[in-house]
Structures are given as structure tokens and as C-alpha cells.
Design a protein around this motif. Structure first.
Motif, PDB file in Angstrom:
ATOM      1  N   ILE A 107     -56.451  28.526  33.322  1.00 19.48           N
ATOM      2  CA  ILE A 107     -55.001  28.389  33.348  1.00 19.48           C
ATOM      3  C   ILE A 107     -54.441  28.265  31.936  1.00 19.48           C
ATOM      4  O   ILE A 107     -54.846  27.388  31.164  1.00 19.48           O
ATOM      5  N   ALA A 108     -53.501  29.151  31.626  1.00 20.49           N
ATOM      6  CA  ALA A 108     -52.742  29.125  30.370  1.00 20.49           C
ATOM      7  C   ALA A 108     -53.641  29.138  29.141  1.00 20.49           C
ATOM      8  O   ALA A 108     -53.246  28.643  28.072  1.00 20.49           O
ATOM      9  N   ASP A 109     -54.820  29.684  29.270  1.00 11.60           N
ATOM     10  CA  ASP A 109     -55.772  29.752  28.154  1.00 11.60           C
ATOM     11  C   ASP A 109     -56.092  28.372  27.581  1.00 11.60           C
ATOM     12  O   ASP A 109     -56.502  28.265  26.415  1.00 11.60           O
ATOM     13  N   ARG A 110     -55.919  27.325  28.396  1.00 11.10           N
ATOM     14  CA  ARG A 110     -56.157  25.967  27.901  1.00 11.10           C
ATOM     15  C   ARG A 110     -56.990  25.119  28.858  1.00 11.10           C
ATOM     16  O   ARG A 110     -57.745  24.256  28.408  1.00 11.10           O
ATOM     17  N   CYS A 111     -56.823  25.345  30.158  1.00 12.28           N
ATOM     18  CA  CYS A 111     -57.449  24.469  31.150  1.00 12.28           C
ATOM     19  C   CYS A 111     -58.364  25.284  32.054  1.00 12.28           C
ATOM     20  O   CYS A 111     -57.944  26.291  32.635  1.00 12.28           O
ATOM     21  N   TYR A 112     -59.602  24.814  32.201  1.00 17.07           N
ATOM     22  CA  TYR A 112     -60.617  25.530  32.966  1.00 17.07           C
ATOM     23  C   TYR A 112     -61.132  24.601  34.059  1.00 17.07           C
ATOM     24  O   TYR A 112     -61.676  23.538  33.786  1.00 17.07           O
ATOM     25  N   MET A 147     -48.342  23.448  38.646  1.00 12.19           N
ATOM     26  CA  MET A 147     -48.263  22.042  38.238  1.00 12.19           C
ATOM     27  C   MET A 147     -49.073  21.827  36.964  1.00 12.19           C
ATOM     28  O   MET A 147     -48.635  21.138  36.031  1.00 12.19           O
ATOM     29  N   ILE A 148     -50.240  22.418  36.909  1.00 11.41           N
ATOM     30  CA  ILE A 148     -51.081  22.292  35.718  1.00 11.41           C
ATOM     31  C   ILE A 148     -50.397  22.922  34.512  1.00 11.41           C
ATOM     32  O   ILE A 148     -50.411  22.360  33.403  1.00 11.41           O
ATOM     33  N   GLU A 149     -49.780  24.075  34.701  1.00  8.29           N
ATOM     34  CA  GLU A 149     -49.054  24.718  33.593  1.00  8.29           C
ATOM     35  C   GLU A 149     -47.958  23.804  33.050  1.00  8.29           C
ATOM     36  O   GLU A 149     -47.786  23.674  31.830  1.00  8.29           O
ATOM     37  N   LEU A 150     -47.201  23.182  33.953  1.00  7.98           N
ATOM     38  CA  LEU A 150     -46.142  22.257  33.519  1.00  7.98           C
ATOM     39  C   LEU A 150     -46.731  21.036  32.820  1.00  7.98           C
ATOM     40  O   LEU A 150     -46.199  20.562  31.810  1.00  7.98           O
ATOM     41  N   MET A 151     -47.826  20.522  33.351  1.00 14.27           N
ATOM     42  CA  MET A 151     -48.459  19.346  32.759  1.00 14.27           C
ATOM     43  C   MET A 151     -48.990  19.637  31.351  1.00 14.27           C
ATOM     44  O   MET A 151     -48.970  18.772  30.474  1.00 14.27           O
TER      45      MET A 151
END
Length: 295
Positions: A107-112, A147-151
Motif C-alpha cells: 500500500i502506497a509504496d510504504r506499508c506491506y 484507511m491505511i492510506e489515510l493513516m
């Protein structure tokens, strides 16, 4: 909170290592609205079905052979009316089938978000290990992903956080990894409660408190949280929003998801009556995640 809509792909029956068991599969046509499908899944869970899968046209529900009986769904009106197809599924290694249908999420090249049978992503800022089991929240669904993207855009440093309808606990874990001081993770589903505890330990997180319960947990909490995460569904959000607002500090933020873009106006109206100011939202495949601030 039971998150009655489900991730895709969903958990297959018996997803513990080398699990083999006979199952029955119920196959029925989807209904006209997502809310009706959520209610159907909830009713099927009440009579013993333990795993669910959604296709574009059907809902598939699985129940162990030992729990199956004739006329099991007779008290569910939709099943009586449509006569769903029942199929015997012979013993097999469900875990192997489940693993083959469960990809990691980037997600968003940041969270896996990955399962125990995957490897960490070497370039991820946040690697989150999830044992998905029967709980909602593996980030495959648009609501969890958004939600993860917003967080990822929010500062959680030193914040107190409430995660309502925590599912696997993935949002709680991300909040902790982003510096949250304390996270209360609430769900009325026993699978989710246990899974959040398991996943917190797997990620070496010590400041998440799993809570088996619902919005009544907030009755004695006033201005307790800096941030509230509520990825549930429209009806529960509207019903429990007053309790969330009471527990939110002035200037605090609420992240809402679990509803369609056509429902956003109703969420905004209710929020406005409770002194929540709309800040922003994002949409994917008609699913919405939105942020509000308490004035």
C-alpha cells in the motif's frame, strides 16, 4: 464490532497448519444490496457457517460436516426463497488452498501486509505480519486499504487511539508502529479479539489492548482518544457515532470507512449534528474512507 462485509480473497475453512476436514458448501446468489449480503452472512454465521467467500455473483459459505444438518437454513427467509445449492466438499488440506489464494498487500509504496508464509518487503517502511484466520482486516478490501492510506498521512506520535471493529488488528498495529502511545482495539467477535492479540505479539507490539465488546465499552470514557478508527458499516457508524464523539478529545480526528460513496452524505449529516467537521475522503470502487475533526 462485527465487520460483516468480508475481504477478498477470504479465509478458507480450517486455516491452521495441515488442517483437513470434510465441509459442506452453501452457494447462493448475491442479493441486490451489500447491506442485505452482510445480513445474510451474519445469519449464516449464527447457524454455524464459519468461512465465507464472495464472487461477483454468489456468496459461498462453508460449514464443517460435523455441524451440518438438514434444514439448517430453514429459518433464514432468503435461503428458503432461493433454495441455495449445497455441495459436499471432501477432506483436503484447506491451509494449502488458503495460502495459494492469499497474496500480500503493498500500500502506497510504504506499508506491506503479509502472512507467515510470505517474506518481509525489504523496501517497506512498515512491514505488518498478519495471521488472517477468520477476522476481517487483511487490507485486501478497499475500505481497509484506504484507511491505511489515510493513516500513512497522519501523525500518530504520542497519540491515544481507539480502533473500533479491529478485525485482525492491522490498523491498530500500524498506529502503534507510527508512534501511538496507547491503542484500544475493540471488536465483538471472538475470532477478531484473539486474532488481534496474536498479531500484536507477532509484530512485537506491547501497547495494544484488545477488548471483546462494542460501543458500550465507551460509556465511561469522555475525551479519552486523540484518534478514532472505525471501519465497520454505515448503520453501525450512524448508531454509535455519538459514543465515538463523546470519547474523542477536542480537536481529535475520526477516520470512518465501511460504506459506499452514496452513503457519505448521511455520514456527513450525522457527523455535523455531533460537531464533527468533515475534512476529506477518498473513494475506490465506490467504497469510501473519510476523515472528520471534532470542533
Amino acid at each position: 464490532m462485527n465487520n460483516l462485509f468480508r475481504e477478498k480473497p477470504l479465509a478458507f475453512p480450517g486455516n491452521s497448519p495441515q488442517t483437513t476436514m470434510n465441509y459442506y458448501r452453501l452457494k447462493c446468489l448475491k442479493q441486490s444490496s451489500q447491506e442485505q449480503n452482510e445480513i445474510l452472512i451474519a445469519r449464516l454465521a449464527e447457524v454455524g457457517f464459519e468461512s465465507f467467500e464472495e464472487t461477483d455473483t454468489h456468496i459461498l459459505a462453508y460449514i464443517p460436516e460435523k455441524d451440518f444438518r438438514e434444514n439448517l437454513t430453514d429459518d433464514i427467509a432468503y435461503c428458503r426463497k432461493t433454495s441455495p445449492e449445497i455441495t459436499f466438499i471432501p477432506e483436503q488440506n484447506w491451509n494449502a488452498a488458503w495460502e495459494s489464494n492469499y497474496p500480500p498487500v503493498w500500500i502506497a509504496d510504504r506499508c506491506y501486509i503479509y502472512a507467515p508464509f510470505h517474506q518481509k518487503h525489504p523496501e517497506a517502511e512498515f512491514n505488518i505480519l498478519v495471521h488472517p484466520k477468520m477476522a476481517f482486516g487483511t487490507a485486501h478490501h478497499e475500505t481497509t486499504a484506504q484507511m491505511i492510506e489515510l493513516m500513512l498521512e497522519e501523525d500518530f506520535t504520542g497519540k491515544t487511539v481507539l480502533d473500533m471493529g479491529c478485525g485482525t488488528g492491522v490498523l491498530s498495529i500500524l498506529a502503534s508502529l507510527k508512534g501511538a502511545k496507547q491503542v484500544d482495539a475493540v471488536d465483538n467477535d471472538t475470532w477478531s479479539y484473539n486474532n488481534t492479540e496474536e498479531n500484536s505479539k507477532a509484530n512485537q507490539i506491547e501497547n495494544i489492548t484488545p477488548v471483546l465488546g462494542d460501543a458500550s465499552f465507551l460509556e465511561d470514557k469522555t475525551a479519552t482518544y486523540d484518534i478514532i478508527l472505525a471501519n465497520i458499516n454505515k448503520n453501525i457508524l450512524l448508531r454509535d457515532m455519538p459514543a465515538y464523539v463523546q470519547a474523542l478529545k477536542s480537536g481529535g480526528k475520526i477516520f470512518f470507512s465501511g460504506f459506499y460513496d452514496s452513503d457519505l452524505s448521511d455520514i456527513k449529516t450525522k457527523a455535523g449534528h455531533l460537531r464533527l467537521q468533515y475534512k476529506s475522503h477518498r473513494t475506490k470502487n465506490k467504497w469510501v474512507a473519510a476523515v472528520f475533526i471534532k470542533n
